[in-house]
Design an enzyme around this catalytic site. Sequence first.
Site, PDB file in Angstrom:
ATOM      1  N   ARG A  45     109.244 -91.202  14.134  1.00  0.00           N
ATOM      2  CA  ARG A  45     108.260 -90.922  15.442  1.00  0.00           C
ATOM      3  C   ARG A  45     107.311 -91.606  15.321  1.00  0.00           C
ATOM      4  NH1 ARG A  45     110.534 -84.724  16.957  1.00  0.00           N
ATOM      5  NH2 ARG A  45     112.286 -85.409  18.053  1.00  0.00           N
ATOM      6  N   LYS A 206     128.657 -76.646  23.176  1.00  0.00           N
ATOM      7  CA  LYS A 206     128.616 -75.562  24.347  1.00  0.00           C
ATOM      8  C   LYS A 206     128.614 -76.443  25.645  1.00  0.00           C
ATOM      9  CE  LYS A 206     125.955 -71.677  22.959  1.00  0.00           C
ATOM     10  NZ  LYS A 206     124.842 -71.087  22.850  1.00  0.00           N
ATOM     11  N   GLY A 359     119.325 -86.368  19.702  1.00  0.00           N
ATOM     12  CA  GLY A 359     120.307 -85.410  18.973  1.00  0.00           C
ATOM     13  C   GLY A 359     121.104 -85.862  18.008  1.00  0.00           C
ATOM     14  N   GLY A 382     116.571 -82.934  24.514  1.00  0.00           N
ATOM     15  CA  GLY A 382     116.537 -82.090  25.679  1.00  0.00           C
ATOM     16  C   GLY A 382     116.092 -82.917  26.867  1.00  0.00           C
TER      17      GLY A 382
END
Length: 402
Positions: A45, A206, A359, A382
């Site tokens: 990053r 999920k 992710g 996200g």
Amino acid sequence: MGTYNAAYNKKSVRDVDVSGKKVLLRCDFNVPLDKSSGSITDEGRIVAALPTIKYLLEQSAAVIACSHLGRPKGEFVLEFSLAPIADCLSKHLCKPVKMAKDVVGVDAVALAEVLEPGEIMLIENTRFHKEEEKNDPEFARKLAGLAELFVSDAFGSVHRAHASTEGVSHFLPAVSGFLLKKELDNIGGAISAPKRPLVAILGGAKVSDKLGVIANLVKIADSIIIGGGMAYTFFKAKGGSVGKSLCEDGEIENVLKMLEAAQGSGVKILLPCDSVAGLELSNDVEPETVDSDAIPVGMMALDIGPKATKEFVSEITGAGTIVWNGPMGVFEFPKFAEGTKAVANAVAQSGAISIIGGGDSAAAIRKFGLEDKITHISTGGGASLEFMEGKVLPGIACLLDA
């Protein structure tokens, strides 16, 4: 559909004059640290922020960099200090990075005041103040008071309205850095003006995490491939038996509505016809290939099966644009990595515009060594999901329109 959404069309650092100006630059320096030594274990990053930093310094801006790190919960916690990041940045830039001892306190203000064009400083972890996450206007005003222009380059944080991502824009003109612009161009472009056919691949555990994304993609995609643990809520909704596989019973009604909506808009939804199952979540179990809607009692699906893999790969091969978020199975275990690996290879070889939504999918692409064959790997998990949902992200909405 097919027109570029103006919500993604924002001014970048190239569209404003930065020469001689003090620039507050919001980076994503939320890097992993070694618990025992406190050293940075992955500089990814920090390296990703360098193009914007170097450009600003070359253009004679005085750069005041800021970021959050970890979850210090509004207190000064030494282990979450950005000091190691200042050292790492100095090394990459081959010039000193002055480190403030506070965020908007005496030290930061004094250092910012005497910062010359072409120099860079870093203030302490913005989350050392509880006002940061509350987006407190007074704290944002103090932060903005250090500079004359705000440059946002932390895509991983733009879905949160914090003082350093959104609040400061009420006091300073705000534009995007190169990293954020790349995310807007790539994800925004893929969603609002895709090269057809647009194939979306969704996986992960999920279905509840992805319902918003599916709802938006049903309006714009040509086909949606569904794998990973989330697929078994679909199978149960359709009356299948899923054994011990992941399944969210509370989402069955939503899944049925989703399937109906897809049928109504002519979007093809592909579920894995077969699965590789095991008795437990472990690489030591004996894998068994079974039909996805008839998983034996006591077994759990841990990967897509060979027939499903073939069908998914064939769908991916003809794509013009591919958006992928979430693995096909438990790819961390070699016995259950084949589906994710085959999909990753198909995406890499497709020749399509390929967008990986951060992710676990990004981790899979890196694990299989395919990064250089992908158009864009998002830096925010996200944030990229909410972006694909078509949500207005506060840290993007606050930037000046191009």
